[in-house]
Design a protein around this motif. Sequence first.
Motif, PDB file in Angstrom:
ATOM      1  N   LEU A 401       3.505   0.757  -8.219  1.00  0.00           N
ATOM      2  CA  LEU A 401       2.283   1.525  -8.455  1.00  0.00           C
ATOM      3  C   LEU A 401       1.220   0.694  -9.161  1.00  0.00           C
ATOM      4  O   LEU A 401       0.035   0.749  -8.804  1.00  0.00           O
ATOM      5  CB  LEU A 401       2.613   2.772  -9.283  1.00  0.00           C
ATOM      6  CG  LEU A 401       1.443   3.735  -9.548  1.00  0.00           C
ATOM      7  CD1 LEU A 401       0.866   4.244  -8.227  1.00  0.00           C
ATOM      8  CD2 LEU A 401       1.908   4.901 -10.418  1.00  0.00           C
ATOM      9  N   LEU A 402       1.611  -0.112 -10.160  1.00  0.00           N
ATOM     10  CA  LEU A 402       0.639  -0.913 -10.890  1.00  0.00           C
ATOM     11  C   LEU A 402      -0.040  -1.924  -9.970  1.00  0.00           C
ATOM     12  O   LEU A 402      -1.257  -2.136 -10.053  1.00  0.00           O
ATOM     13  CB  LEU A 402       1.324  -1.633 -12.058  1.00  0.00           C
ATOM     14  CG  LEU A 402       0.421  -2.533 -12.912  1.00  0.00           C
ATOM     15  CD1 LEU A 402      -0.701  -1.710 -13.542  1.00  0.00           C
ATOM     16  CD2 LEU A 402       1.233  -3.267 -13.978  1.00  0.00           C
ATOM     17  N   ALA A 403       0.742  -2.541  -9.091  1.00  0.00           N
ATOM     18  CA  ALA A 403       0.167  -3.511  -8.158  1.00  0.00           C
ATOM     19  C   ALA A 403      -0.835  -2.836  -7.227  1.00  0.00           C
ATOM     20  O   ALA A 403      -1.910  -3.383  -6.935  1.00  0.00           O
ATOM     21  CB  ALA A 403       1.267  -4.187  -7.348  1.00  0.00           C
ATOM     22  N   ARG A 404      -0.503  -1.643  -6.778  1.00  0.00           N
ATOM     23  CA  ARG A 404      -1.424  -0.932  -5.875  1.00  0.00           C
ATOM     24  C   ARG A 404      -2.696  -0.497  -6.593  1.00  0.00           C
ATOM     25  O   ARG A 404      -3.765  -0.410  -5.983  1.00  0.00           O
ATOM     26  CB  ARG A 404      -0.723   0.278  -5.267  1.00  0.00           C
ATOM     27  CG  ARG A 404       0.255  -0.081  -4.135  1.00  0.00           C
ATOM     28  CD  ARG A 404       0.883   1.146  -3.533  1.00  0.00           C
ATOM     29  NE  ARG A 404       2.003   1.618  -4.331  1.00  0.00           N
ATOM     30  CZ  ARG A 404       2.454   2.859  -4.331  1.00  0.00           C
ATOM     31  NH1 ARG A 404       1.860   3.779  -3.593  1.00  0.00           N
ATOM     32  NH2 ARG A 404       3.489   3.190  -5.060  1.00  0.00           N
ATOM     33  N   ALA A 405      -2.576  -0.239  -7.896  1.00  0.00           N
ATOM     34  CA  ALA A 405      -3.739   0.212  -8.660  1.00  0.00           C
ATOM     35  C   ALA A 405      -4.687  -0.940  -8.980  1.00  0.00           C
ATOM     36  O   ALA A 405      -5.896  -0.729  -9.115  1.00  0.00           O
ATOM     37  CB  ALA A 405      -3.276   0.887  -9.950  1.00  0.00           C
ATOM     38  N   THR A 406      -4.158  -2.133  -9.103  1.00  0.00           N
ATOM     39  CA  THR A 406      -4.980  -3.271  -9.542  1.00  0.00           C
ATOM     40  C   THR A 406      -5.310  -4.258  -8.434  1.00  0.00           C
ATOM     41  O   THR A 406      -6.187  -5.115  -8.604  1.00  0.00           O
ATOM     42  CB  THR A 406      -4.257  -4.025 -10.673  1.00  0.00           C
ATOM     43  OG1 THR A 406      -2.980  -4.464 -10.205  1.00  0.00           O
ATOM     44  CG2 THR A 406      -4.077  -3.111 -11.890  1.00  0.00           C
ATOM     45  N   ASP A 407      -4.619  -4.182  -7.312  1.00  0.00           N
ATOM     46  CA  ASP A 407      -4.810  -5.144  -6.219  1.00  0.00           C
ATOM     47  C   ASP A 407      -5.070  -4.384  -4.928  1.00  0.00           C
ATOM     48  O   ASP A 407      -4.171  -3.735  -4.388  1.00  0.00           O
ATOM     49  CB  ASP A 407      -3.574  -6.039  -6.088  1.00  0.00           C
ATOM     50  CG  ASP A 407      -3.732  -7.106  -5.009  1.00  0.00           C
ATOM     51  OD1 ASP A 407      -4.779  -7.128  -4.327  1.00  0.00           O
ATOM     52  OD2 ASP A 407      -2.790  -7.901  -4.829  1.00  0.00           O
ATOM     53  N   ARG A 408      -6.304  -4.468  -4.445  1.00  0.00           N
ATOM     54  CA  ARG A 408      -6.654  -3.742  -3.220  1.00  0.00           C
ATOM     55  C   ARG A 408      -5.773  -4.157  -2.038  1.00  0.00           C
ATOM     56  O   ARG A 408      -5.363  -3.341  -1.233  1.00  0.00           O
ATOM     57  CB  ARG A 408      -8.124  -3.983  -2.883  1.00  0.00           C
ATOM     58  CG  ARG A 408      -8.614  -3.248  -1.641  1.00  0.00           C
ATOM     59  CD  ARG A 408     -10.054  -3.603  -1.346  1.00  0.00           C
ATOM     60  NE  ARG A 408     -10.927  -3.224  -2.435  1.00  0.00           N
ATOM     61  CZ  ARG A 408     -11.511  -2.023  -2.551  1.00  0.00           C
ATOM     62  NH1 ARG A 408     -11.265  -1.093  -1.629  1.00  0.00           N
ATOM     63  NH2 ARG A 408     -12.318  -1.769  -3.556  1.00  0.00           N
ATOM     64  N   GLY A 409      -5.434  -5.470  -1.952  1.00  0.00           N
ATOM     65  CA  GLY A 409      -4.626  -5.938  -0.838  1.00  0.00           C
ATOM     66  C   GLY A 409      -3.211  -5.416  -0.849  1.00  0.00           C
ATOM     67  O   GLY A 409      -2.530  -5.423   0.188  1.00  0.00           O
ATOM     68  N   ALA A 410      -2.726  -4.968  -2.021  1.00  0.00           N
ATOM     69  CA  ALA A 410      -1.350  -4.476  -2.122  1.00  0.00           C
ATOM     70  C   ALA A 410      -1.213  -3.026  -1.676  1.00  0.00           C
ATOM     71  O   ALA A 410      -0.090  -2.553  -1.469  1.00  0.00           O
ATOM     72  CB  ALA A 410      -0.854  -4.620  -3.561  1.00  0.00           C
ATOM     73  N   ARG A 411      -2.309  -2.315  -1.514  1.00  0.00           N
ATOM     74  CA  ARG A 411      -2.235  -0.879  -1.258  1.00  0.00           C
ATOM     75  C   ARG A 411      -1.607  -0.550   0.092  1.00  0.00           C
ATOM     76  O   ARG A 411      -0.877   0.410   0.229  1.00  0.00           O
ATOM     77  CB  ARG A 411      -3.633  -0.254  -1.365  1.00  0.00           C
ATOM     78  CG  ARG A 411      -4.193  -0.352  -2.777  1.00  0.00           C
ATOM     79  CD  ARG A 411      -5.641   0.093  -2.856  1.00  0.00           C
ATOM     80  NE  ARG A 411      -6.185  -0.212  -4.190  1.00  0.00           N
ATOM     81  CZ  ARG A 411      -7.457  -0.044  -4.505  1.00  0.00           C
ATOM     82  NH1 ARG A 411      -8.332   0.420  -3.612  1.00  0.00           N
ATOM     83  NH2 ARG A 411      -7.875  -0.352  -5.733  1.00  0.00           N
ATOM     84  N   GLY A 412      -1.916  -1.349   1.098  1.00  0.00           N
ATOM     85  CA  GLY A 412      -1.343  -1.056   2.406  1.00  0.00           C
ATOM     86  C   GLY A 412      -0.079  -1.825   2.710  1.00  0.00           C
ATOM     87  O   GLY A 412       0.554  -1.616   3.749  1.00  0.00           O
ATOM     88  N   ASP A 413       0.312  -2.732   1.807  1.00  0.00           N
ATOM     89  CA  ASP A 413       1.481  -3.586   2.029  1.00  0.00           C
ATOM     90  C   ASP A 413       2.762  -2.771   1.928  1.00  0.00           C
ATOM     91  O   ASP A 413       2.935  -1.975   1.002  1.00  0.00           O
ATOM     92  CB  ASP A 413       1.491  -4.701   0.986  1.00  0.00           C
ATOM     93  CG  ASP A 413       2.546  -5.754   1.283  1.00  0.00           C
ATOM     94  OD1 ASP A 413       3.737  -5.458   1.122  1.00  0.00           O
ATOM     95  OD2 ASP A 413       2.163  -6.860   1.679  1.00  0.00           O
ATOM     96  N   ARG A 414       3.681  -2.990   2.871  1.00  0.00           N
ATOM     97  CA  ARG A 414       4.942  -2.242   2.843  1.00  0.00           C
ATOM     98  C   ARG A 414       6.034  -2.980   3.589  1.00  0.00           C
ATOM     99  O   ARG A 414       5.770  -3.830   4.449  1.00  0.00           O
ATOM    100  CB  ARG A 414       4.754  -0.860   3.449  1.00  0.00           C
ATOM    101  CG  ARG A 414       4.638  -0.860   4.969  1.00  0.00           C
ATOM    102  CD  ARG A 414       4.060   0.419   5.502  1.00  0.00           C
ATOM    103  NE  ARG A 414       2.622   0.450   5.305  1.00  0.00           N
ATOM    104  CZ  ARG A 414       1.796   1.301   5.920  1.00  0.00           C
ATOM    105  NH1 ARG A 414       2.286   2.213   6.734  1.00  0.00           N
ATOM    106  NH2 ARG A 414       0.494   1.252   5.711  1.00  0.00           N
ATOM    107  N   LEU A 415       7.260  -2.627   3.241  1.00  0.00           N
ATOM    108  CA  LEU A 415       8.456  -3.020   3.974  1.00  0.00           C
ATOM    109  C   LEU A 415       9.056  -1.765   4.577  1.00  0.00           C
ATOM    110  O   LEU A 415       9.048  -0.700   3.952  1.00  0.00           O
ATOM    111  CB  LEU A 415       9.488  -3.678   3.050  1.00  0.00           C
ATOM    112  CG  LEU A 415       9.128  -5.009   2.405  1.00  0.00           C
ATOM    113  CD1 LEU A 415      10.229  -5.413   1.433  1.00  0.00           C
ATOM    114  CD2 LEU A 415       8.955  -6.086   3.462  1.00  0.00           C
ATOM    115  N   VAL A 416       9.592  -1.905   5.795  1.00  0.00           N
ATOM    116  CA  VAL A 416      10.296  -0.805   6.445  1.00  0.00           C
ATOM    117  C   VAL A 416      11.671  -1.315   6.865  1.00  0.00           C
ATOM    118  O   VAL A 416      11.772  -2.338   7.558  1.00  0.00           O
ATOM    119  CB  VAL A 416       9.522  -0.276   7.675  1.00  0.00           C
ATOM    120  CG1 VAL A 416      10.326   0.807   8.375  1.00  0.00           C
ATOM    121  CG2 VAL A 416       8.165   0.256   7.254  1.00  0.00           C
TER     122      VAL A 416
END
Length: 491
Positions: A401-416
């Motif tokens: 959550l912290l990475a998504r809040a502070t880094d725009r590029g991390a918001r859509g990043d995911r593993l499936v």
Amino acid sequence: MRRTTIDGIPVHRIPSTGPLRFGLRFGCGVRDETYRTLGASQVVERLTAERAGAEAGAGLVTYGSLSDLDETRFYGSGAPEEVVRFLESVCRTLSDLPLDRLEHVAGILEIENTAPVDVRAAQALSARYGARALGLAGQRGPGHRALTADMVREHAATHFTRGNAVLLLSGPEPEGLRLPLPDGARPPRRAPRRLAGHVWAQRDTDGIALALDAPIGSAAARMGHCVLMERVDRLLRERLGISSHVDVVEVSRDALSVERILVLDAAGGKEAAVAAALWGEAVRMAQEPPLPGELMEYLTWLRRTWTEQPDPWARLQEASNPDLYGIPYLDDATALTQLGRVTPQEVREAMRAALEGALLVVPVGVHPSLTGLDGRRLEHTGVCEVWDTPFPPGEVFRRPLLARATDRGARGDRLVLTPHSVVHGRDDWYHEYRFDEVVELEQWGWDRTVVARCGCSMRLVRGSHTGDDRVRSALDRAVPSSRIRVRTAAR
């Protein structure tokens, strides 16, 4: 030119006076390795040359060795008795490698870090074929230091045999020459499957490359590729001044087809323009026959070069290719006759066939605007990435959550995590790493690096995604132990 055999090994010789020039060729190079054994041919070559040179002493006029994409060679020149001693030492050493020198030689090779072909062509081959066969030219692999004695010994026993060798000689007859190589047949070389064609891709390179394949004996394709080179050189170097040189790297896909890669440099900031001009000229040749004068210009140049600047050693090498690779050989006169019969329409048809499977590679960050043969915008591909398509169904792991809040590029990043793969991507693209297509799983403590057959890699770092312990455990369970390498050295 004479062909004989010594100890079952084909020998091609041009009789002459003076020192005896030699080249002992083996049909073995980077393309005959695997991701895990990358560099094995170089290690065998260096270990062998080191010992044979020491045994030959200072009397040999000159000697050397090389290992590239297709071939490993030991070469030099000297008095016949000195050449005999050197060649016999090479052959004996290949059956009994000085593996006590493995660590030292591997370290030197990693420092040298030589590429098997032009780095721009290597990146094109990697994008075209992935982490196998010709595509290994663009891979670094685990490194020479990761090769074990057993790996090197097995590689030598498979590829450095009398069935996979040919000897070239120019000079006097070497009396009493023996070639005590181990028995073994020539390993088969099959044409690798292309990953993509009639597309453009980005790679970590500083130039532009256009990969074209064609039947190996096609005079029309050869003529077309040469005319294309001349057109591009005149346009980009002489008229526009945005590229200083165009060259070609030619490699055999198998005994029936050849890959020709046109490589160009580009002035700073002009990469997209160079790529567009190269592709545009290739499309024009596939749509409109070249002028008869263009064909005659190349034919005249070739006839003058072969007549006024003959290279008997090059002809000797080409004459030995059928023995080494099964590639057909044409003497100069026959080749010129075939080229002279090619019509402009045949060139157009050959260029169209080549362009239908062509791959244009540009540096990362370059986005040329290109049109394909069908008149539509030429597709950009990551070769193995999927764009603007929903992710495969599975268990989703996002960035903390912290990475998504502070880094725009991390918001859509995911593993499936799916039953048969790990998928990594963002909102508009993803790359699937199938467990059955992993060529190497490197374990760095907790961290993991996955190398796929396509040549791409994914690094899994502890804490990078929520629930990444489950992804790591799935990889460790699914990938066979033979493809897992535990790494302890610093990155």
